[in-house]
Design a protein around this motif. Structure first.
Motif, PDB file in Angstrom:
ATOM      1  N   VAL A  12      21.146 -24.410 -11.131  1.00 49.25           N
ATOM      2  CA  VAL A  12      21.062 -24.913  -9.759  1.00 49.25           C
ATOM      3  C   VAL A  12      22.527 -25.314  -9.205  1.00 49.25           C
ATOM      4  O   VAL A  12      23.091 -24.977  -8.278  1.00 49.25           O
ATOM      5  N   ILE A  13      23.017 -26.284 -10.159  1.00 47.27           N
ATOM      6  CA  ILE A  13      24.441 -27.016  -9.792  1.00 47.27           C
ATOM      7  C   ILE A  13      25.740 -26.236 -10.002  1.00 47.27           C
ATOM      8  O   ILE A  13      26.590 -26.153  -9.605  1.00 47.27           O
ATOM      9  N   GLY A  14      25.371 -25.101 -10.911  1.00 48.31           N
ATOM     10  CA  GLY A  14      26.598 -24.533 -11.554  1.00 48.31           C
ATOM     11  C   GLY A  14      27.437 -25.290 -12.316  1.00 48.31           C
ATOM     12  O   GLY A  14      28.472 -24.799 -12.617  1.00 48.31           O
ATOM     13  N   LEU A  15      26.605 -25.764 -13.332  1.00 51.92           N
ATOM     14  CA  LEU A  15      27.377 -26.526 -14.398  1.00 51.92           C
ATOM     15  C   LEU A  15      27.684 -25.420 -15.694  1.00 51.92           C
ATOM     16  O   LEU A  15      26.950 -24.351 -15.618  1.00 51.92           O
ATOM     17  N   ASP A  16      28.981 -25.702 -16.407  1.00 53.20           N
ATOM     18  CA  ASP A  16      29.090 -24.598 -17.493  1.00 53.20           C
ATOM     19  C   ASP A  16      28.381 -24.697 -18.598  1.00 53.20           C
ATOM     20  O   ASP A  16      28.428 -23.893 -19.485  1.00 53.20           O
ATOM     21  N   ASN A  17      27.891 -25.792 -18.686  1.00 53.18           N
ATOM     22  CA  ASN A  17      27.143 -26.025 -19.881  1.00 53.18           C
ATOM     23  C   ASN A  17      25.852 -26.948 -19.775  1.00 53.18           C
ATOM     24  O   ASN A  17      25.483 -27.730 -19.125  1.00 53.18           O
ATOM     25  N   VAL A  18      24.645 -26.577 -20.607  1.00 54.09           N
ATOM     26  CA  VAL A  18      23.178 -26.904 -20.460  1.00 54.09           C
ATOM     27  C   VAL A  18      23.360 -28.608 -20.668  1.00 54.09           C
ATOM     28  O   VAL A  18      22.453 -29.347 -20.120  1.00 54.09           O
ATOM     29  N   LYS A  19      24.300 -28.877 -21.606  1.00 52.51           N
ATOM     30  CA  LYS A  19      24.382 -30.391 -22.052  1.00 52.51           C
ATOM     31  C   LYS A  19      24.736 -31.330 -20.724  1.00 52.51           C
ATOM     32  O   LYS A  19      24.332 -32.391 -20.576  1.00 52.51           O
ATOM     33  N   SER A  20      25.297 -30.750 -19.792  1.00 49.83           N
ATOM     34  CA  SER A  20      25.903 -31.357 -18.957  1.00 49.83           C
ATOM     35  C   SER A  20      24.634 -31.711 -17.804  1.00 49.83           C
ATOM     36  O   SER A  20      24.876 -32.439 -17.044  1.00 49.83           O
ATOM     37  N   ALA A  21      23.637 -30.918 -17.739  1.00 48.56           N
ATOM     38  CA  ALA A  21      22.588 -31.116 -17.332  1.00 48.56           C
ATOM     39  C   ALA A  21      21.294 -31.852 -17.951  1.00 48.56           C
ATOM     40  O   ALA A  21      20.365 -32.044 -17.811  1.00 48.56           O
ATOM     41  N   THR A  22      22.177 -32.622 -19.022  1.00 43.47           N
ATOM     42  CA  THR A  22      20.903 -33.508 -19.966  1.00 43.47           C
ATOM     43  C   THR A  22      21.588 -34.868 -19.803  1.00 43.47           C
ATOM     44  O   THR A  22      22.663 -35.145 -20.145  1.00 43.47           O
ATOM     45  N   MET A  23      20.677 -35.752 -19.628  1.00 40.95           N
ATOM     46  CA  MET A  23      20.925 -37.211 -19.653  1.00 40.95           C
ATOM     47  C   MET A  23      21.870 -37.541 -20.924  1.00 40.95           C
ATOM     48  O   MET A  23      22.982 -37.971 -21.015  1.00 40.95           O
ATOM     49  N   PHE A  24      20.976 -37.653 -21.999  1.00 38.59           N
ATOM     50  CA  PHE A  24      21.481 -37.776 -23.447  1.00 38.59           C
ATOM     51  C   PHE A  24      21.233 -36.620 -24.437  1.00 38.59           C
ATOM     52  O   PHE A  24      20.178 -36.648 -24.992  1.00 38.59           O
ATOM     53  N   PRO A  25      22.127 -35.606 -24.260  1.00 40.75           N
ATOM     54  CA  PRO A  25      22.001 -34.333 -25.104  1.00 40.75           C
ATOM     55  C   PRO A  25      21.943 -34.718 -26.322  1.00 40.75           C
ATOM     56  O   PRO A  25      22.398 -35.350 -27.074  1.00 40.75           O
ATOM     57  N   ARG A  26      21.059 -33.772 -26.990  1.00 39.52           N
ATOM     58  CA  ARG A  26      20.904 -33.749 -28.577  1.00 39.52           C
ATOM     59  C   ARG A  26      21.577 -32.277 -28.928  1.00 39.52           C
ATOM     60  O   ARG A  26      20.940 -31.322 -28.655  1.00 39.52           O
TER      61      ARG A  26
END
Ligand code: AMO
Length: 440
Positions: free
Chosen positions: A419-433
């Motif tokens: 939706v936002i057009g971020l290049d990495n799914v981690k950037s759409a994760t508050m505290f990525p694992r």
């Protein structure tokens, strides 16, 4: 004896600042930015709702960026251009300012500039700080808006919200990406999906949903995989065809997008997102996708039983060009690549009555009709060399009768990313694992 009364109310001014034009107000917040202009200063104060502009005449005193402050002042009309501020049609003429706490150190990077100049490692290592940057904060407000819109739809459509265990005895999705844990001397797993449980619950409540974490031991660092992600799961009983599941998903996504457009304008603008509306989503069969890829992109993967990231990307590009849609449903995935619970097409047992939803080049959802007949389920397990007795806890529901049912699982972070057009799914994760990241 002390009595605790009802509380926790957000100050009415913070809730609806524009309603207080011309009035005297007081509120608390954290100083996000100070612009000292000599005779007066702008102090931008971060609150629960956003960043407010305050004007202080004369000396500033001990207040610093990062200070918690209590402000008394008058609400005035304004025309603010700075997109980080919200609302931009009012500001506060400060009469009194009290510093409540002062930070020990200044921030490790500047969160007031147009661009946050740090790499992803620093961004994730110091997530509690990087999220103070308005554009980073906006990502998670948008995620909240998506969830709210989805949940509104699920509830309006008569779904019951369920909670299912995350520590389980068997994985639902197969494959090697399952985390094994020791559970009081016994082998157990972190759930890959609430699949079995949502099917049980569809047998009780008919329509259910769950929005909760699931775990996948993804050993490779990619821009689309997390080890822990939020799965938006739906299961609907009493269906006649898996098309009903896809129609339901179109409605859910519309509700999510509409909620963003209605209630998250500030965050959308900050993120540079212009949401296009949609009322329908094109559908292609799996084999049709393979043929299009061969014809249009000269890549012959006809024998592969799955779509590669390249193919997902290209088919989205193609559908966008042909129809304008950023979404495409791909149906009838080969049985060999779908889990055992997927229902085979009675007209062609090599294919399943299942689908993926692709959005802007990436799979965001898998779904389909499930096997509801006990004998059909046992036969499919045997054909796959599985031991039905190991899955008795699952098939017992089928044994005592289940409605024809189906559902879907959507990756919330992938949806947010796209939706936002971020290049990495981690950037759409508050505290990525991921394979290298276990903190913060
Ligand atoms: P599946 O395994 O395809 O299906 O997962 C559903 C959706 O979850 C997301 N997803 C991921 N997101 C981030 N990191 C990962 N490692 C990851 N793996 C998957 C994707 C994917 O489309 N039980 C079925 C769903 C169903 O049929 O109801 C399932 O879990 O967006």
């Amino acid at each position: 004896m002390e009595l605790i009364k009802v509380g926790g109310k957000l100050a009415p001014f913070i809730k609806e600042p524009e309603q207080f034009l011309g009035k005297d107000v007081d509120f608390k917040g954290v100083v996000y930015r100070i612009k000292d202009l000599g005779n007066f200063s702008f102090i931008h104060v971060s609150t629960a709702k956003g960043i407010l502009q305050c004007i202080v005449e004369g000396e500033l005193g001990e207040v610093k960026e990062g200070s918690a402050v209590h402000i008394w002042g008058t609400v005035k009309k304004a025309e603010i251009k700075d997109k980080f501020i919200t609302p931009r049609n009012i500001e506060i003429q400060v009469k009194k300012l009290e510093v409540l706490s002062t930070p020990e150190a200044s921030l490790p990077f500047d969160i007031t500039k147009k661009k946050l100049n740090i790499n992803n490692d620093v961004k994730f290592d110091l997530r509690m700080i990087s999220m103070r940057y308005p554009k980073e904060r906006a990502i998670f407000k948008i995620q909240e808006g998506l969830v709210q819109g989805l949940r509104n739809y699920f509830v309006a459509e008569g779904c019951t919200e369920i909670r299912t265990p995350k520590i389980v005895k068997a994985g639902a999705e197969g494959g090697a990406n399952i985390f094994e844990i020791e559970y009081f001397g016994e082998k157990a797993y972190l759930t890959q999906s609430p699949q079995f449980y949502k099917e049980f619950c569809a047998g009780v409540f008919e329509r259910v949903f769950e929005i909760a974490p699931v775990f996948r031991a993804e050993k490779h660092n990619t821009n689309r995989h997390l080890s822990e992600y939020t799965s938006v799961d739906v299961e609907l009983g009493n269906i006649e065809s898996f098309h009903e599941i896809m129609e339901f998903e179109v409605g859910a996504l519309q509700s999510a997008f509409n909620n963003l457009k209605e209630n998250y304008q500030y965050e959308l603008e900050l993120s540079g997102v212009e949401l296009s509306g949609f009322s329908e989503i094109p559908v292609l069969k799996f084999h049709e996708v393979k043929e299009i890829i061969k014809k249009e992109y000269k890549v012959d993967n006809l024998k592969e039983h799955d779509l590669s990231p390249f193919e997902e990307n290209k088919i989205c590009e193609y559908v966008k060009k042909e129809t304008g849609s950023e979404f495409v449903f791909v149906t009838h995935y080969p049985s060999s690549k779908r889990p055992f619970y997927a229902k085979d097409d009675p007209e062609n047992s090599e294919e399943t009555l299942s689908f993926d939803l692709l959005y802007k080049g990436v799979e965001i959802t898998t779904g389909g009709q499930r096997i509801h007949d006990y004998n059909e389920l046992i036969l499919k397990m045997k054909q796959r060399g599985m031991r039905p007795e190991e899955f008795e806890f699952f098939s017992v529901a089928h044994k005592y009768g289940l409605l024809p049912h189906g559902g879907f699982g959507m990756g919330l972070e992938r949806l947010t990313q796209k939706v936002i057009g971020l290049d990495n799914v981690k950037s759409a994760t508050m505290f990525p694992r991921d394979v290298h990241r276990l903190t913060p």
